[in-house]
Design an enzyme around this catalytic site. Structure first.
Site, PDB file in Angstrom:
ATOM      1  N   CYS A  74       0.823  -1.144  -0.085  1.00  0.00           N
ATOM      2  CA  CYS A  74      -0.122  -0.086   0.025  1.00  0.00           C
ATOM      3  C   CYS A  74       0.930   1.385   0.090  1.00  0.00           C
ATOM      4  CB  CYS A  74      -1.054  -0.044   1.137  1.00  0.00           C
ATOM      5  SG  CYS A  74      -2.499   0.793   0.968  1.00  0.00           S
ATOM      6  N   HIS A 117      -3.754  -5.484   0.198  1.00  0.00           N
ATOM      7  CA  HIS A 117      -2.913  -5.804   1.343  1.00  0.00           C
ATOM      8  C   HIS A 117      -3.120  -7.346   1.509  1.00  0.00           C
ATOM      9  CE1 HIS A 117      -2.868  -2.066   3.977  1.00  0.00           C
ATOM     10  NE2 HIS A 117      -3.871  -1.518   2.788  1.00  0.00           N
ATOM     11  N   GLU A 168      -1.347  -9.090   3.371  1.00  0.00           N
ATOM     12  CA  GLU A 168      -1.558  -9.728   4.703  1.00  0.00           C
ATOM     13  C   GLU A 168      -2.936 -10.063   5.364  1.00  0.00           C
ATOM     14  OE1 GLU A 168      -0.959  -6.663   3.742  1.00  0.00           O
ATOM     15  OE2 GLU A 168      -1.666  -5.421   5.201  1.00  0.00           O
TER      16      GLU A 168
HETATM   17  N1  GLN Z   1      -2.100   6.716   2.566  1.00  0.00           N
HETATM   18  C1  GLN Z   1      -2.215   5.941   1.559  1.00  0.00           C
HETATM   19  C2  GLN Z   1      -3.615   6.181   0.685  1.00  0.00           C
HETATM   20  O1  GLN Z   1      -4.692   6.621   1.244  1.00  0.00           O
HETATM   21  C3  GLN Z   1      -1.886   4.293   1.608  1.00  0.00           C
HETATM   22  C4  GLN Z   1      -2.775   3.763   2.812  1.00  0.00           C
HETATM   23  C5  GLN Z   1      -2.285   2.618   2.979  1.00  0.00           C
HETATM   24  O2  GLN Z   1      -1.141   2.261   2.956  1.00  0.00           O
HETATM   25  N2  GLN Z   1      -3.339   1.447   3.713  1.00  0.00           N
HETATM   26  O3  GLN Z   1      -3.718   5.849  -0.415  1.00  0.00           O
END
Ligand code: GLN
Length: 557
Positions: free
Chosen positions: A385, A518, A520
């Site tokens: 992310c 994600h 995970e």
């Molecule tokens: N801050 C980033 C976004 O909003 C990544 C979010 C995250 O890592 N869950 O796109």
């Protein structure tokens, strides 16, 4: 198996928080599933936030995201890891959500004429949310964990709702109370008084536990069991010892040994003959506990002081380690502390670098430095992310030469907004529950490393973000060697066809992968996630290579 009415198990906590109600609930679910009972787990959280999505990880640990895009308590992660069954919005309900629905109903006029009160309206809504999961008779057993500790003011409506359900459904309901039995070193004794008091508090609120699980650092003697049984009105075999485990995945076996599942089934009047089939679980544990090699993986993030902030990543790494029979040491590195001057030293003992998800500016430069180090020194790298977004920024700055490239999350006026806000997000005003959340499809590029890792080209993964790769720059990136290897083909808010970049990789590098999703959240004991398994494998290869360099083969005489 003969079909029964859904049975309800409530798990409450006493004496102290953080005793591991989530792990006990998940372990019991594992045991019941292994006996063929279809089981799900729900968590009721007594705080006023509508969900934990807006909570700082320092407050409440990681925010876990379900397939249907609910931002939930991290305990739901344990439920999925232990049961391998996806959870949903219905599996996590907070006081905020309960009040929100009651107030919406009041405004609609559903209660026209009556005064809306905690009892019966709030308690009715709690009961409705519990029963909702049992509707359709899909589950044989529903385990509901009540957050907080008995005696807390905010837990009262929940305990009252459970009392009413116990009364209404009689033998289809039971209560497990998890308490702490401290050891007083000076007296050389385990003390049961706090447990007695906590059960007394429950009794004052009209609830009698059927089973008491005692968290303890020392074995509970027969005498202690009889004492707890006598003072808390439970049978001695219903006093269950829960000692500190080497790792959380041992707890189901410990609970089985103590007879927790058997007592539960007896109380619920369900057949309890035979033993649960834990063959796969045991083989996982065997591999976990008998590693043949070891690696150290750096986890770079903003909240590393608090391990719970990256719970799912740590568990996914541990599971991937077991698959590879490799012990994983995780070096938690606060991103703010990484500088170009100390990067080489910081990562010298790491065979892979993982840059974590996150929000906001703090620690970004450290993350970029870590990524540059991994890219230039050919150290296996996985960015998740924000970690993926950072590897795009790092590439723009140091390979494409756009020194001030950035994400508009960090710098709205950047010369090169290589990561920018998603079109659909521009009009968003409220911060709660409005990110791009939950499962989305992703098509992997033919011949990409990811396609090889997943062994298929069409995958689905969970998301939680507002910013994304800016497609205007894609041709430049691809020409310079960073490829978009996963795309989501969909429609934007305005109905335009859009291919979102979900994953990037650098083909010439031994292992350099960034994913917008994600992985995970989907790693379980039964199905450790292929991406983490591949990262660990790459780290093992890295370790082998470093060893070879350190000890050159002896020349033949
Ligand atoms: N801050 C980033 C976004 O909003 C990544 C979010 C995250 O890592 N869950 O796109």
């Amino acid at each position: 198996m003969q079909k029964h009415r859904t049975k309800f198990i409530f798990v409450t906590g006493g004496v102290a928080s953080s005793l591991g109600k989530g792990i006990i609930s998940a372990s019991l679910a594992r045991l019941l599933l292994s006996r063929g009972y279809k089981t799900t787990i729900q968590k009721l959280d007594p705080y006023i936030n509508v969900d934990p999505g807006t909570l700082n990880p320092y407050e409440h640990g990681e925010c876990y995201v379900t397939e249907d895009g609910a931002e939930t308590d991290l305990d739901l992660g344990h439920y999925e890891r232990f049961t391998n069954i996806p959870t949903s919005q219905a599996n996590n309900v907070t006081t905020g959500r309960i009040y929100q629905s009651v107030i919406e109903k009041e405004r609609r006029g559903d209660y026209l004429g009556s005064t809306v009160q905690v009892i019966p309206h709030i308690t009715d809504e709690i009961k409705r949310r519990v029963r909702l999961l049992a509707e359709g008779n899909e589950f044989d057993v529903l385990i509901t964990e009540i957050g907080g500790t008995v005696g807390d003011i905010e837990s009262l409506p929940y305990i009252e709702a459970v009392r009413q359900l116990t009364w209404e459904m009689q033998e289809d309901v039971m209560v497990i109370h998890l308490t702490y039995v401290p050891y007083l070193a000076a007296a050389g004794e385990l003390k049961t008084k706090p447990t007695q008091h906590s059960v007394k508090t429950m009794l004052e609120q009209g609830l009698q536990p059927d089973i008491i699980v005692c968290r303890t650092e020392h074995p509970i003697s027969k005498g202690i069991r009889s004492k707890v049984a006598l003072f808390c009105n439970v049978r001695p075999e219903c006093v269950i010892e829960s000692r500190d485990a080497r790792n959380i995945y041992e707890v189901p076996l410990m609970m089985q040994k103590e007879g927790l599942d058997k007592q539960v089934l007896k109380i619920l009047k369900l057949p309890y003959g035979g033993r649960p089939d834990l063959t796969q679980w045991r083989s996982f544990l065997r591999k976990l506990e008998h590693p043949k090699s070891q690696v150290q993986i750096a986890l770079v993030g903003k909240y590393v002081e608090l391990k719970d902030a990256y719970k799912s990543i740590l568990e996914a790494l541990l599971q991937a380690g077991a698959v590879n029979q490799c012990k994983i040491h995780v070096k938690l590195i606060p991103s703010e502390q990484i500088t170009p001057a100390n990067a080489a030293k910081t990562f010298s003992d790491c065979q892979a670098i993982l840059v974590a998800p996150g929000f906001g500016k703090r620690g970004i430069e450290g993350k970029l430095t870590a990524i540059r180090h991994a890219r230039e020194n050919k150290i296996p790298f996985l960015g998740i992310c924000l970690g993926m977004q950072c590897c795009v920024i790092e590439f723009a700055r140091n390979v494409l030469g756009w020194k001030t490239a950035n994400s508009t999350e960090m710098d709205v006026k950047t010369s090169h907004p290589v990561i920018h806000i998603m079109e659909d997000q521009k009009k968003v005003k409220n911060l709660g529950g409005t990110m791009r959340l939950g499962a989305y499809a992703c098509r992997l590029e033919k011949g990409s490393r990811l396609a090889e890792i997943y062994g298929q080209r069409d995958i689905s993964e969970r998301h939680r973000h507002r910013y994304e790769f800016n497609n205007d720059y894609l041709p430049d990136f691809e020409k310079a060697g960073m490829k978009a290897s996963g795309l989501n083909h969909g429609l934007s808010a305005s109905g335009k066809k859009i291919s979102r970049v979900e994953a990037v990789e650098i083909p010439g590098h031994p292992f350099f992968v960034g994913v917008q999703f994600h992985p995970e959240y989907k790693s379980t004991v039964e199905n450790p996630h292929p991406l983490f398994v591949a990262l660990v494998k790459a780290a093992m290869e890295q370790a082998a290579e470093t060893n070879m360099k350190a000890t050159p083969a002896r020349k033949k005489k």
